[in-house]
Enzyme design. Structure first.
Site, PDB file in Angstrom:
ATOM      1  N   ASP A 139     -33.043 -54.651 -14.501  1.00 50.05           N
ATOM      2  CA  ASP A 139     -34.116 -53.813 -15.056  1.00 50.05           C
ATOM      3  C   ASP A 139     -35.468 -54.142 -14.430  1.00 50.05           C
ATOM      4  O   ASP A 139     -35.713 -55.267 -14.009  1.00 50.05           O
ATOM      5  CB  ASP A 139     -34.166 -54.022 -16.578  1.00 50.05           C
ATOM      6  CG  ASP A 139     -34.961 -52.928 -17.268  1.00 50.05           C
ATOM      7  OD1 ASP A 139     -35.050 -51.805 -16.718  1.00 50.05           O
ATOM      8  OD2 ASP A 139     -35.507 -53.183 -18.360  1.00 50.05           O
ATOM      9  N   HIS A 161     -36.375 -48.582  -6.942  1.00 52.51           N
ATOM     10  CA  HIS A 161     -34.908 -48.478  -6.925  1.00 52.51           C
ATOM     11  C   HIS A 161     -34.357 -48.881  -5.558  1.00 52.51           C
ATOM     12  O   HIS A 161     -33.320 -49.544  -5.454  1.00 52.51           O
ATOM     13  CB  HIS A 161     -34.462 -47.056  -7.266  1.00 52.51           C
ATOM     14  CG  HIS A 161     -34.814 -46.644  -8.681  1.00 52.51           C
ATOM     15  ND1 HIS A 161     -34.612 -47.466  -9.759  1.00 52.51           N
ATOM     16  CD2 HIS A 161     -35.337 -45.497  -9.185  1.00 52.51           C
ATOM     17  CE1 HIS A 161     -35.009 -46.852 -10.865  1.00 52.51           C
ATOM     18  NE2 HIS A 161     -35.461 -45.660 -10.544  1.00 52.51           N
ATOM     19  N   LEU A 202     -14.656 -62.309  -4.699  1.00 48.21           N
ATOM     20  CA  LEU A 202     -15.565 -62.042  -5.819  1.00 48.21           C
ATOM     21  C   LEU A 202     -15.196 -60.679  -6.405  1.00 48.21           C
ATOM     22  O   LEU A 202     -14.951 -59.728  -5.660  1.00 48.21           O
ATOM     23  CB  LEU A 202     -17.024 -62.000  -5.322  1.00 48.21           C
ATOM     24  CG  LEU A 202     -18.065 -61.447  -6.306  1.00 48.21           C
ATOM     25  CD1 LEU A 202     -18.352 -62.461  -7.419  1.00 48.21           C
ATOM     26  CD2 LEU A 202     -19.389 -61.108  -5.590  1.00 48.21           C
TER      27      LEU A 202
HETATM   28  C1  IPE Z   1     -30.714 -50.557 -18.794  1.00 49.03           C
HETATM   29  O1  IPE Z   1     -32.029 -50.355 -18.437  1.00 49.03           O
HETATM   30  C2  IPE Z   1     -29.811 -49.759 -17.888  1.00 49.03           C
HETATM   31  C3  IPE Z   1     -29.719 -50.216 -16.503  1.00 49.03           C
HETATM   32  C4  IPE Z   1     -30.304 -51.286 -16.011  1.00 49.03           C
HETATM   33  C5  IPE Z   1     -28.899 -49.414 -15.638  1.00 49.03           C
HETATM   34  P1  IPE Z   1     -32.926 -49.232 -19.141  1.00 49.03           P
HETATM   35  O2  IPE Z   1     -34.253 -49.283 -18.481  1.00 49.03           O
HETATM   36  O3  IPE Z   1     -32.218 -47.929 -19.103  1.00 49.03           O
HETATM   37  O4  IPE Z   1     -32.995 -49.756 -20.644  1.00 49.03           O
HETATM   38  P2  IPE Z   1     -34.050 -49.429 -21.793  1.00 49.03           P
HETATM   39  O5  IPE Z   1     -34.223 -47.950 -21.829  1.00 49.03           O
HETATM   40  O6  IPE Z   1     -35.316 -50.142 -21.424  1.00 49.03           O
HETATM   41  O7  IPE Z   1     -33.437 -50.009 -23.023  1.00 49.03           O
HETATM   42  C1  IPE Z   2     -33.632 -50.338 -13.742  1.00 49.86           C
HETATM   43  O1  IPE Z   2     -34.977 -50.150 -13.580  1.00 49.86           O
HETATM   44  C2  IPE Z   2     -32.794 -49.304 -13.007  1.00 49.86           C
HETATM   45  C3  IPE Z   2     -32.128 -48.339 -13.880  1.00 49.86           C
HETATM   46  C4  IPE Z   2     -32.215 -48.294 -15.183  1.00 49.86           C
HETATM   47  C5  IPE Z   2     -31.326 -47.328 -13.241  1.00 49.86           C
HETATM   48  P1  IPE Z   2     -35.796 -49.085 -14.424  1.00 49.86           P
HETATM   49  O2  IPE Z   2     -35.773 -47.773 -13.698  1.00 49.86           O
HETATM   50  O3  IPE Z   2     -35.331 -49.037 -15.826  1.00 49.86           O
HETATM   51  O4  IPE Z   2     -37.246 -49.705 -14.339  1.00 49.86           O
HETATM   52  P2  IPE Z   2     -38.285 -49.865 -15.528  1.00 49.86           P
HETATM   53  O5  IPE Z   2     -37.579 -50.563 -16.646  1.00 49.86           O
HETATM   54  O6  IPE Z   2     -38.723 -48.482 -15.900  1.00 49.86           O
HETATM   55  O7  IPE Z   2     -39.384 -50.691 -14.940  1.00 49.86           O
HETATM   56 MG    MG Z   3     -35.793 -50.076 -17.498  1.00 45.30          MG
END
Ligand code: IPE
Ligand code: IPE
Ligand code: MG
Length: 245
Positions: free
Chosen positions: A20, A37, A131
């Site tokens: 995240d 990303h 792995l």
């Molecule tokens: C969790 O992250 C999902 C992934 C890392 C793929 P999110 O960014 O979607 O989670 P919330 O919305 O902060 O809970």
């Molecule tokens: C995690 O990063 C990737 C996915 C959930 C696909 P985010 O896109 O949730 O990034 P933040 O949490 O908004 O910074």
């Molecule tokens: Mg996120």
């Protein structure tokens, strides 16, 4: 005489990661979320390499949740494209390195070309032993458990099993993670301290480590620090710790 070294601690067998913070990483640099990303894929490559080097058996990564469909369409399209590119560009090298790829999450409703790509990667790498890389894509625990419940209800309705046969072990064997050990350690980057519908059943006794760094900044050092923190935990599984038993 050299000082006696403490015996090396075993690495956790199964590490699960909530990758995240890509969007925030990018915003803090004045970049579009997509840039975060893209850097996130580099961080994933580092995580795979370090996990293999450390001898971790299973690495499960959350790449797209069932709830991520609520994001703007262009971001979703970008994320799907990134997964496609990652599989296409990296699968041969991962195969060579002995990585076995498994994808968990719902496949129904996904674009058939993408499903085929994922299945081909699984098929190619199925006998690898170095792995286990488990990619949670279009994954949500509640959806996974509901699909397992449907499969079990179908078996009961068809008279193949009795309702009392539905034990915890049988439920586990109907999840997407059937046959895998439960995660020992779950790491979430990006500072949030929640599980966001990830491996709810499987994390019954998992140790959680939340780190403030955004996913694109993930490094071998962060993984090693999380493992060091894991080693400080006293896992009791409902019993008593070894010292107190
Ligand atoms: C969790 O992250 C999902 C992934 C890392 C793929 P999110 O960014 O979607 O989670 P919330 O919305 O902060 O809970
Ligand atoms: C995690 O990063 C990737 C996915 C959930 C696909 P985010 O896109 O949730 O990034 P933040 O949490 O908004 O910074
Ligand atoms: Mg996120």
């Amino acid at each position: 005489m050299p000082a006696t070294q403490p015996p090396p601690q075993p690495v956790p067998r199964h590490v699960a990661i909530i990758m995240d913070g890509n969007g925030r990483w990018a915003s803090e640099r004045g970049l579009p979320r997509q840039a975060g990303h893209r850097q996130g894929v580099e961080a994933l490559r580092r995580a795979i390499r370090t996990s293999a080097d450390l001898g971790i058996e299973y690495l499960t990564v959350y790449s797209f949740s069932s709830e991520n469909w609520s994001r703007p369409k262009p971001e979703i399209a970008f994320l799907l494209d990134l997964l496609r590119r990652f599989i296409r560009t990296d699968v041969a090298q991962l195969h060579e390195a002995g990585v076995k790829i498994t994808v968990i999450g719902e496949r129904a409703g996904l674009e058939p070309g993408l499903v085929k790509l994922l299945e081909d990667a699984e098929q190619l790498t199925r006998d690898n032993k170095a792995l286990n890389l488990v990619v949670a894509f279009n994954y949500g625990s509640r959806n996974e458990i509901a699909r397992a419940a449907q499969a079990l209800a179908r078996k009961v309705a068809e008279g193949k099993i009795a309702p009392e046969d539905v034990t915890a072990a049988v439920v586990s064997n109907h999840l997407d993670t059937a046959g895998m050990p439960d995660p020992d350690l779950l790491i979430r980057t990006g500072g949030e301290q929640r599980i966001s519908n990830y491996l709810l059943w499987q994390c019954a006794y998992t140790e959680f480590v939340f780190v403030p760094e955004y996913w694109p900044d993930f490094s071998a050092d962060i993984l090693k620090r999380a493992i060091a923190e894991f080693h400080c935990r006293d896992r009791r599984f409902g019993g008593l710790s070894v010292q107190r038993a």
